[in-house]
Structures are given as C-alpha cells and as structure tokens.
Design a protein around this motif. Structure first.
Motif, PDB file in Angstrom:
ATOM      1  N   TRP A 368     -17.796  -7.653  30.149  1.00 27.51           N
ATOM      2  CA  TRP A 368     -17.855  -6.185  30.072  1.00 27.51           C
ATOM      3  C   TRP A 368     -17.619  -5.274  31.135  1.00 27.51           C
ATOM      4  CZ3 TRP A 368     -21.314  -4.684  25.841  1.00 27.51           C
ATOM      5  CH2 TRP A 368     -21.848  -5.719  25.044  1.00 27.51           C
ATOM      6  N   LYS A 369     -16.914  -4.088  30.777  1.00 26.05           N
ATOM      7  CA  LYS A 369     -16.569  -3.228  32.053  1.00 26.05           C
ATOM      8  C   LYS A 369     -16.691  -1.751  31.249  1.00 26.05           C
ATOM      9  CE  LYS A 369     -13.195  -2.509  35.699  1.00 26.05           C
ATOM     10  NZ  LYS A 369     -12.093  -2.981  36.360  1.00 26.05           N
ATOM     11  N   ASN A 370     -17.022  -0.918  32.408  1.00 27.91           N
ATOM     12  CA  ASN A 370     -17.127   0.505  31.950  1.00 27.91           C
ATOM     13  C   ASN A 370     -16.050   1.055  32.946  1.00 27.91           C
ATOM     14  OD1 ASN A 370     -17.540   3.194  31.230  1.00 27.91           O
ATOM     15  ND2 ASN A 370     -19.429   3.408  32.448  1.00 27.91           N
ATOM     16  N   TRP A 371     -14.813   1.586  32.220  1.00 26.91           N
ATOM     17  CA  TRP A 371     -13.645   1.988  32.854  1.00 26.91           C
ATOM     18  C   TRP A 371     -13.782   3.536  33.059  1.00 26.91           C
ATOM     19  CZ3 TRP A 371     -10.025  -0.638  35.020  1.00 26.91           C
ATOM     20  CH2 TRP A 371      -9.759  -1.996  34.621  1.00 26.91           C
ATOM     21  N   ASP A 372     -14.762   4.239  32.377  1.00 28.48           N
ATOM     22  CA  ASP A 372     -14.778   5.648  32.112  1.00 28.48           C
ATOM     23  C   ASP A 372     -15.416   6.302  33.644  1.00 28.48           C
ATOM     24  OD1 ASP A 372     -14.514   8.184  31.293  1.00 28.48           O
ATOM     25  OD2 ASP A 372     -16.020   8.040  29.915  1.00 28.48           O
ATOM     26  N   CYS A 373     -14.610   6.174  34.438  1.00 26.51           N
ATOM     27  CA  CYS A 373     -15.091   6.367  35.812  1.00 26.51           C
ATOM     28  C   CYS A 373     -15.338   7.748  36.243  1.00 26.51           C
ATOM     29  CB  CYS A 373     -14.388   5.889  37.180  1.00 26.51           C
ATOM     30  SG  CYS A 373     -13.829   4.171  37.106  1.00 26.51           S
ATOM     31  N   ASN A 374     -14.472   8.747  35.417  1.00 22.81           N
ATOM     32  CA  ASN A 374     -14.416  10.119  35.487  1.00 22.81           C
ATOM     33  C   ASN A 374     -15.334  10.704  34.471  1.00 22.81           C
ATOM     34  OD1 ASN A 374     -12.634   9.949  37.922  1.00 22.81           O
ATOM     35  ND2 ASN A 374     -10.977   9.719  36.500  1.00 22.81           N
ATOM     36  N   ALA A 375     -16.064  10.084  33.774  1.00 24.73           N
ATOM     37  CA  ALA A 375     -16.969  10.396  32.800  1.00 24.73           C
ATOM     38  C   ALA A 375     -16.022  11.520  31.671  1.00 24.73           C
ATOM     39  CB  ALA A 375     -18.028  11.349  33.303  1.00 24.73           C
ATOM     40  N   ASN A 376     -14.798  10.916  31.388  1.00 25.03           N
ATOM     41  CA  ASN A 376     -14.127  11.534  30.408  1.00 25.03           C
ATOM     42  C   ASN A 376     -14.509  11.672  29.060  1.00 25.03           C
ATOM     43  OD1 ASN A 376     -12.172  12.482  32.547  1.00 25.03           O
ATOM     44  ND2 ASN A 376     -11.181  10.519  32.426  1.00 25.03           N
ATOM     45  N   PHE A 377     -15.124  10.405  28.445  1.00 28.81           N
ATOM     46  CA  PHE A 377     -15.421   9.919  27.054  1.00 28.81           C
ATOM     47  C   PHE A 377     -16.909  10.429  26.970  1.00 28.81           C
ATOM     48  CE2 PHE A 377     -11.827   7.664  28.068  1.00 28.81           C
ATOM     49  CZ  PHE A 377     -10.903   8.227  27.148  1.00 28.81           C
ATOM     50  N   TYR A 378     -17.790   9.873  28.062  1.00 30.71           N
ATOM     51  CA  TYR A 378     -19.231  10.079  27.963  1.00 30.71           C
ATOM     52  C   TYR A 378     -19.526  10.483  29.171  1.00 30.71           C
ATOM     53  CZ  TYR A 378     -19.160   7.537  23.338  1.00 30.71           C
ATOM     54  OH  TYR A 378     -19.013   7.399  21.911  1.00 30.71           O
ATOM     55  N   PRO A 379     -20.804  11.188  29.369  1.00 26.31           N
ATOM     56  CA  PRO A 379     -21.287  11.503  30.534  1.00 26.31           C
ATOM     57  C   PRO A 379     -21.882  10.270  31.585  1.00 26.31           C
ATOM     58  CG  PRO A 379     -22.544  12.602  28.718  1.00 26.31           C
ATOM     59  CD  PRO A 379     -21.728  11.492  28.078  1.00 26.31           C
ATOM     60  N   GLU A 380     -21.663  10.462  32.715  1.00 25.37           N
ATOM     61  CA  GLU A 380     -21.976   9.605  33.792  1.00 25.37           C
ATOM     62  C   GLU A 380     -23.675   9.245  33.734  1.00 25.37           C
ATOM     63  OE1 GLU A 380     -23.122   6.837  36.492  1.00 25.37           O
ATOM     64  OE2 GLU A 380     -21.034   7.210  35.805  1.00 25.37           O
ATOM     65  N   ILE A 381     -24.006   8.045  33.084  1.00 23.39           N
ATOM     66  CA  ILE A 381     -25.504   7.596  32.848  1.00 23.39           C
ATOM     67  C   ILE A 381     -25.829   6.459  33.747  1.00 23.39           C
ATOM     68  CG2 ILE A 381     -25.859   9.153  30.940  1.00 23.39           C
ATOM     69  CD1 ILE A 381     -25.627   6.270  29.496  1.00 23.39           C
ATOM     70  N   GLY A 382     -24.799   5.988  34.816  1.00 28.40           N
ATOM     71  CA  GLY A 382     -25.252   4.987  35.547  1.00 28.40           C
ATOM     72  C   GLY A 382     -24.998   3.494  35.101  1.00 28.40           C
TER      73      GLY A 382
END
Length: 402
Positions: A368-382
């Motif tokens: 598993w990995k969360n690539w969305d470091c800049n919160a482009n697709f979903y907000p940053e929720i940790g």
C-alpha cells in the motif's frame, strides 16, 4: 410486657395527637394556598425526634403566644401528618401512597433526620414501588444521588438501571441528566448495553445539552468546539474496540447523515488482501465502504466509493467519495475525513490492484502507498504520505439505498 399493651399504648398516643389536647407546637406545613396548621406537643417531639430535640434546645423555633411555631413549606400537610403519627405512635402506613409520594416522604424524613424511618421507607420502596422508576428515571436517580443517607435505594436503583439501561436511555428526560451522574454510569462495567447504543445515547445527550441539531452539515466551528468540550470527559469511557465494524461505520461515524437515504448493509467476504478480491467480491455491488487496519499500529484507514469497482484500468468520476483516517481506531476523536477534491480521479479500478482512490492505492500483495503528497486528489488527513505500508486485513461493506 405484652404486645397487646404496647399496641394500646401506641393507639393512646395517636389519639392524643388527633385530639390536639394541651398542644404547644404549631406546624405550618405546605405552600400557599395549601398550607395546613398542625398541632403537636413539644415534650413528645423532644423525646421521640432528634431533629425536634435539637430545634427546641437551640431555639430554632419562633414562639408566639407561648406556642412554638415551625414553618415547613417544602413538606406537604399529608406527608407531615404521616411523619408525626409515626413520632407519636411508632406506626406508619405507606400502602396508600404512590411511588413518587413515598420518595417525597423519604426526602422529608431525611430533612427531619429520622434514621429509623429512612431505612424503613427505603426498604418499602425497593420491595413494593420500583415501577415508578420508569416514570422519571432521570429525576429519581438525581434525587437519590443527592441524599447521602439513601444508600440502599441508590445501590438498588443504580443496579436496576445497569441491568435495564433503556429505562434511562430511552426516557424523554435522559437528555437532562447531569454530567457527573452520566459519567458515573458510563464508568460502570455492568452497564448492560451495547457500546454503540451507549455512544448514540451520549451523542443525543450532548446535542441536547449544547442545543445543537443532529446534522453535521449545519454545524459551525463554534458548534464543533462545544461538542468536543462536552464529549471530552466521556470519550475514554466508551469501549470502541467492542463495537462491530458495521455498527462502527454506520452509527458511530454517523454515515447515516453523510449518506442521506442510504445505509451500510452487507459485509462482503473480504478479510484478506489479494489483488483480485476487490473485483471477485465487490464488482456489481454498487457503492461500498472499505476499511483497513495498518499492520503494527492501531490506525484505521479507508474510504467510500459511491459508484462501484467494475472495470479494468479506468478512472471514475464522482464528487461524493471520501477517505477517512483514525490515527487510533479505539478513539473516535482521532478521526479525520476528506471528500474528493478532483472528481475526475476519484476512483480507479484495475484488475491487478486493490482499492484505489486518487493516488492512494493497494498495488496487490499487501503493498500500500499514498502517493498524493500534495493533496491534489483528496485532502491531507494523515494517511502515511509517500510511505509504503502493509495492513493486517481489510473489509468492505456494501451500501444500498432504502
């Protein structure tokens, strides 16, 4: 000395009380317009009552025309008459009183410091008048809680509520329960109620206390602050780890408000993490909620797919999907939620992947990995940005329209 003699003596003293011969005490019982003048004898009151003995010796009572005057607006004439008859004769008749009146009598007896009657009336209530607890459990519990001498009654009612909590939690007056008493109940291990129902009751109580609607869409920042402060002392008392996953996401996290006219329905058999299981078990099932527990931690992550998982290597557009994260799955206050920011990349379906939402995905083989470091697709929720991790298992729940 025979019991017949004692009974006659008792009757004679009661007749003296009724005859009002040679009285030197006047008691005004009750409130206007129902005040009644009751006559008594100071020597008998002194001998038979510690309260009156102290009152006469310390000159509590005012005196008019050579007679002692007592004013008791908080005790009804009928109940005061019962108390005085007991003082004179040692007899008391309770069977004609309803439960609420027996409790009022107990309160009056406590004020007059008659320990013998306090024990007797508590025993009578426990044996013969417990049904009135259903009429106003909140008020009765608080009344008993406030009187230190009602130990037997307090223990009995508390155990009764723990045995049948819905007597209290389903009451219209439950929302008026004082916070210390609610906290005391939630601390007990014998409260016979599912944690999810306790949580729902706590939320109902909180919203009523703060005068806030049970509709998160209408909450202001100030409302949220009030809710947090109101619930803070109670959160550690809710055993969230005892809540079933379906109840947890439907009721605790309140998806019934987030998803109008929909409900979490069936748990799809999905307890392992192979790549094709998302399609084998969830294709053609419509909207779903999935949740995964990150290995080696108490963190829970997951998301809501308002569409379906059908297709291979396709992006799906929706503005209703969201991700959520509990940094500690046992503590509801650690939850964060973020709705999709870029609907065109809300959901991605691929045969060789597990759940994928935006750039947060399972590659398969528990990778598993969360690539969305800049919160482009979903907000940053940790959700562990840019770090690979594994999960212990994950589950998927079907969501269906009513």
């Amino acid at each position: 000395m025979s019991s017949k003699f004692l009974k006659e003596l008792s009757n004679d003293y009661e007749k003296l009380f009724e005859a009002e011969i040679g009285y030197d005490v006047i008691i005004y019982a009750g409130e206007e317009p129902n005040v009644k003048e009751i006559h008594a004898h100071s020597n008998i009151l002194c001998i038979r009552s510690k309260y009156f003995r102290t009152a006469f010796s310390n000159e509590w009572a005012e005196k008019e025309g050579g007679k002692f005057i007592f004013r008791k607006p908080n005790i009804s004439p009928h109940l005061f008459d019962i108390i005085l008859r007991f003082i004179y004769s040692g007899n008391i008749e309770l069977k004609n009183l309803q439960g609420p009146d027996v409790l009022k009598l107990l309160i009056a007896v406590d004020e007059l410091n008659n320990q013998q009657l306090i024990s007797h009336i508590q025993e009578y209530l426990i044996k013969h008048r417990t049904e009135f607890l259903h009429q106003n459990p909140t008020g009765i519990l608080e009344t008993v809680y406030q009187h230190e001498t009602f130990t037997d009654l307090w223990k009995f009612f508390l155990e009764k509520i723990c045995e049948e909590p819905k007597i209290l939690f389903d009451s219209d007056k439950f929302i008026n329960l004082k916070a210390p008493l609610l906290e005391l109940l939630l601390k007990r291990d014998d409260l016979n109620m599912d944690e999810i129902e306790i949580w729902e009751g706590l939320l109902k109580w909180c919203f009523a206390q703060q005068n806030i609607e049970n509709d998160p869409k209408k909450w202001s920042k100030d409302d949220i602050t009030k809710i947090e402060r109101s619930l803070h002392r109670f959160i550690p008392l809710i055993r969230f780890y005892d809540i079933e996953p379906t109840d947890f996401f439907y009721k605790v996290y309140n998806y019934k408000d987030i998803l109008p006219q929909e409900l979490i329905h069936d748990l799809l058999e999905f307890h392992i993490v192979g790549t094709d299981l998302i399609h084998r078990n969830c294709d053609d099932k419509g909207a779903t909620i999935w949740v995964a527990k990150i290995q080696g931690s108490s963190q829970l992550v997951g998301g809501y797919n308002s569409l379906d998982w059908n297709g291979n290597n396709v992006w799906k557009t929706t503005g209703d999907s969201f991700l959520f994260n509990f940094t500690n799955g046992k503590i509801i206050s650690t939850a964060k939620l973020g709705y999709v920011k870029y609907p065109g990349n809300a959901i991605h379906c691929a045969n060789n992947q597990g759940p994928r939402m935006g750039n947060f995905l399972c590659y398969g083989n528990n990778n598993w990995k969360n690539w969305d470091c800049n919160a482009n697709f979903y907000p940053e929720i940790g959700i562990l940005n840019n770090s690979r991790f594994t999960v212990e298992n994950y589950e998927v729940f079907q969501v269906i329209k009513k």
